[in-house]
Design a protein around this motif. Structure first.
Motif, PDB file in Angstrom:
ATOM      1  N   LEU A 145     -10.467  13.689  59.229  1.00 19.36           N
ATOM      2  CA  LEU A 145      -9.185  13.417  58.603  1.00 19.36           C
ATOM      3  C   LEU A 145      -9.109  11.918  58.315  1.00 19.36           C
ATOM      4  CD1 LEU A 145      -6.938  15.586  60.970  1.00 19.36           C
ATOM      5  CD2 LEU A 145      -7.768  16.220  58.686  1.00 19.36           C
ATOM      6  N   VAL A 146      -8.165  11.519  57.494  1.00 19.45           N
ATOM      7  CA  VAL A 146      -8.069  10.114  57.090  1.00 19.45           C
ATOM      8  C   VAL A 146      -6.701   9.553  57.465  1.00 19.45           C
ATOM      9  CG1 VAL A 146      -8.025   8.501  55.134  1.00 19.45           C
ATOM     10  CG2 VAL A 146      -9.707  10.377  55.189  1.00 19.45           C
ATOM     11  N   TRP A 147      -6.694   8.386  58.087  1.00 15.53           N
ATOM     12  CA  TRP A 147      -5.458   7.619  58.343  1.00 15.53           C
ATOM     13  C   TRP A 147      -5.321   6.609  57.221  1.00 15.53           C
ATOM     14  CZ3 TRP A 147      -1.552   7.717  61.988  1.00 15.53           C
ATOM     15  CH2 TRP A 147      -0.765   6.594  62.120  1.00 15.53           C
ATOM     16  N   TRP A 148      -4.259   6.713  56.423  1.00 14.03           N
ATOM     17  CA  TRP A 148      -4.113   5.927  55.207  1.00 14.03           C
ATOM     18  C   TRP A 148      -3.050   4.859  55.433  1.00 14.03           C
ATOM     19  CZ3 TRP A 148      -7.153   5.574  51.138  1.00 14.03           C
ATOM     20  CH2 TRP A 148      -6.680   5.064  49.926  1.00 14.03           C
ATOM     21  N   GLY A 149      -3.465   3.688  55.973  1.00 11.84           N
ATOM     22  CA  GLY A 149      -2.514   2.657  56.348  1.00 11.84           C
ATOM     23  C   GLY A 149      -2.548   1.447  55.434  1.00 11.84           C
ATOM     24  N   ILE A 150      -1.916   0.374  55.896  1.00  9.74           N
ATOM     25  CA  ILE A 150      -1.816  -0.877  55.146  1.00  9.74           C
ATOM     26  C   ILE A 150      -2.532  -1.977  55.930  1.00  9.74           C
ATOM     27  CG2 ILE A 150      -0.254  -2.617  54.208  1.00  9.74           C
ATOM     28  CD1 ILE A 150       1.863  -0.502  53.889  1.00  9.74           C
ATOM     29  N   ALA A 151      -3.350  -2.756  55.254  1.00 11.80           N
ATOM     30  CA  ALA A 151      -4.081  -3.841  55.902  1.00 11.80           C
ATOM     31  C   ALA A 151      -3.190  -5.072  56.046  1.00 11.80           C
ATOM     32  CB  ALA A 151      -5.322  -4.189  55.090  1.00 11.80           C
ATOM     33  N   ASP A 171      -4.625  -2.456  50.653  1.00 12.96           N
ATOM     34  CA  ASP A 171      -3.540  -3.301  50.180  1.00 12.96           C
ATOM     35  C   ASP A 171      -2.362  -2.389  49.854  1.00 12.96           C
ATOM     36  OD1 ASP A 171      -3.320  -2.869  47.052  1.00 12.96           O
ATOM     37  OD2 ASP A 171      -5.451  -2.936  47.556  1.00 12.96           O
ATOM     38  N   ILE A 172      -1.159  -2.944  49.862  1.00 14.70           N
ATOM     39  CA  ILE A 172       0.032  -2.107  49.779  1.00 14.70           C
ATOM     40  C   ILE A 172       0.102  -1.332  48.453  1.00 14.70           C
ATOM     41  CG2 ILE A 172       1.571  -3.905  48.861  1.00 14.70           C
ATOM     42  CD1 ILE A 172       3.719  -2.737  50.845  1.00 14.70           C
ATOM     43  N   GLY A 173      -0.430  -1.921  47.384  1.00 11.94           N
ATOM     44  CA  GLY A 173      -0.404  -1.231  46.105  1.00 11.94           C
ATOM     45  C   GLY A 173      -1.266   0.018  46.116  1.00 11.94           C
ATOM     46  N   THR A 174      -2.453  -0.094  46.697  1.00 15.96           N
ATOM     47  CA  THR A 174      -3.345   1.069  46.803  1.00 15.96           C
ATOM     48  C   THR A 174      -2.724   2.126  47.702  1.00 15.96           C
ATOM     49  OG1 THR A 174      -5.255  -0.373  46.509  1.00 15.96           O
ATOM     50  CG2 THR A 174      -5.666   1.802  47.447  1.00 15.96           C
ATOM     51  N   TRP A 175      -2.124   1.660  48.796  1.00 16.63           N
ATOM     52  CA  TRP A 175      -1.483   2.594  49.740  1.00 16.63           C
ATOM     53  C   TRP A 175      -0.382   3.385  49.041  1.00 16.63           C
ATOM     54  CZ3 TRP A 175       3.676   2.063  51.764  1.00 16.63           C
ATOM     55  CH2 TRP A 175       3.985   2.891  52.837  1.00 16.63           C
ATOM     56  N   VAL A 176       0.464   2.720  48.287  1.00 13.69           N
ATOM     57  CA  VAL A 176       1.569   3.389  47.601  1.00 13.69           C
ATOM     58  C   VAL A 176       1.050   4.342  46.527  1.00 13.69           C
ATOM     59  CG1 VAL A 176       3.478   3.016  46.003  1.00 13.69           C
ATOM     60  CG2 VAL A 176       3.300   1.622  48.067  1.00 13.69           C
TER      61      VAL A 176
END
Length: 507
Positions: free
Chosen positions: A353-359, A389-394
């Protein structure tokens, strides 16, 4: 050496943190009138239009500069503000508000029903990007019945309508051109000076219709760096620090010169979102398995420094919330149950599974992901932690409707304790979890329309039961962000949704 001037000139560098709750400062001897206090937060305030606020910290200005027809008091109750009273028709679709007489804006103009109507029309205008839009979307008409009476027509029954409009502040629409820098309001203070993202100086409004504030002045400054902010609180250069770094709270709490203000009913919660329309989380057993795999106690202590309470029933409402349903399935840490349910849902040893966070931001999210990773490893499931980065995360999951199979997306919610405006996050089109459940929708609509409080509580209990069984997203805990104040102050309190109140502060 730390000083107010240097602090006010700082640049926001710390991670934004939203606060919650409700608690009053303790009186410290005889209260006095007059004087000034300096209040700091990690965020700056970029603009002063309450309708289009960009960050939660801007809400500190709401009770100081503006009023709504209704407001939340320090006990969490919805009480009259600009309105003296209100009533609804039996079908909960027509609401009539009687305004206070004699209220004036800070430019001297009188508050009238026409002014209220103009304000709501501004909020309801599709061109106005306001966060209040979803709370008032059911308003199909608003009109002035006479000089001091306003009537709303709703296209669906809403028994909690006075609660829905608490954050719709009545504005002087004629001054919209300057509202972002020099707002006109009806509140106990007015703006004397404003430097975007740096400082706001407020002075007492001697024409305020309510109880006169004790303070002459409140200065809001931006904390450039958390360590110096805490030092400033200790030294007395700051009187209030909103959102004390969690790692400093315990130590500050032992100091006699400082009081820590916490919420009675915290309504801030990390939300771990999954796409419930794609594998494996389109299977409720996979979602329940994830709920059982969470070591909530360890996450609270390691990631949030113990500042909060765990939510073993995965409920967005805290146990102190008056609408909380205690009769729910407990998802306390149980890896054997998690492994069994994951297997039934087709997630087996060796799967990832993947944890999709913000750096670089939200360290508590990263720590939470690492704790979950260790837990899943014990049952043979990999968790690939990817911080972006927040843009990729969103872009990957927002807005609702996107598909992101196999990902767990940490996020954060700061909501009112009222379930109509916190559990509404689960409605279709709002939650990026893409969850749609007919039983939930029926129960939610029923609760919203029910005028009797006891009957409505039963309806909200059903809503929570459906959420508890279906696990459309994960709520590991309710976080409690602390506010530090000088122990010389009294009257500081914070709403469950995170809004700091300073209007009744005395020294």
């Amino acid at each position: 050496m730390f000083n107010r001037k240097a602090f006010a000139g700082g640049i926001l560098a710390a991670t934004l943190v939203l606060t919650a709750g409700c608690a009053a400062g303790d009186p410290a001897g005889e209260a006095s009138t007059g004087g000034s206090i300096t209040v700091a937060a990690a965020q700056g305030i970029p603009q002063l239009n309450p309708a289009i606020r960009t960050f939660a910290w801007e809400e500190v200005l709401f009770p100081l500069l503006w009023n709504g027809l209704s407001k939340t008091d320090s006990q969490g109750d919805i009480v009259p503000d600009l309105a003296e009273s209100w009533e609804s028709t039996a079908d909960q679709k027509t609401w009539t508000f009687a305004l206070r007489d004699g209220v004036t804006f800070s430019n001297g103009e009188a508050l009238t029903a026409a002014k209220v109507v103009a304000s709501f029309e501004y909020y309801l205008d599709g061109e106005t990007a306001t966060q209040e839009a979803n709370k008032i979307s059911m308003v199909s008409g608003v009109e002035a019945i006479d000089e001091l009476t306003v009537q709303f027509t709703l296209d669906e029954p809403v028994a909690t309508f006075p609660s829905a409009i608490v954050w719709v502040k009545v504005l002087d629409i004629d001054s919209l051109d300057t509202i972002d820098k020099d707002p006109i309001g009806t509140g106990p203070f007015t703006v004397e000076a404003f430097t975007p993202d740096d400082s706001v100086t407020l002075v007492r409004n001697d024409d305020y219709f309510g109880e006169a504030p004790a303070l002459d002045e409140i200065v809001l400054v931006t904390a450039a760096e958390s360590t110096s902010a805490v030092t400033g609180l200790r030294s007395g250069d700051l009187d209030v620090l909103w959102s004390v770094p969690a790692g400093d709270v315990d130590q500050l709490e032992g100091e006699s010169s400082i009081s820590i203000v916490r919420p009675e009913s915290p309504s801030q919660w990390p939300s771990w979102e999954m796409d419930t329309t794609s594998a494996p989380f389109n299977d409720v057993r996979a979602r329940q398995a994830l709920a059982y795999a969470i070591d909530r106690e360890t996450i609270l202590e390691a990631a949030y420094y113990g500042q909060g309470v765990v939510s073993p029933t995965n409920n967005a409402l805290s146990e102190n919330n008056p609408w909380f349903n205690a009769d729910l399935t407990d998802y306390s840490y149980d890896l054997e149950m998690s492994k069994k349910l994951f297997a039934e849902a087709g997630v087996n040893e060796g799967d990832t599974l993947v944890w999709w966070g913000i750096a670089g931001s939200y360290p508590e999210w990263n720590t939470s992901g690492e704790i979950l990773q260790a837990s899943l490893k014990e049952i043979g499931i990999n968790l690939d932690i990817q911080n972006n980065d927040i843009g990729t995360w969103v872009d990957d999951f927002y807005p609702a409707g996107k598909s992101y199979p196999g990902k767990i997306v940490p996020n954060f919610q700061s909501t009112p304790p009222e379930p109509a405006y916190s559990l509404n996050f689960y409605l279709p089109g709002r939650c990026e979890c893409n969850w749609v459940d007919d039983e939930f929708l029926t129960a939610f609509s029923g609760a919203l329309a029910e005028p009797d409080a006891d009957a409505r509580k039963a309806q909200w209990a059903t809503v929570q039961s459906v959420i508890n069984e279906q696990v459309p997203l994960i709520v590991p805990l309710q976080s409690t962000v602390a506010t530090g104040t000088s122990s010389e102050l009294s009257g500081v309190w914070v709403e469950g949704g995170g809004q700091l109140h300073l209007e009744s502060v005395t020294r």
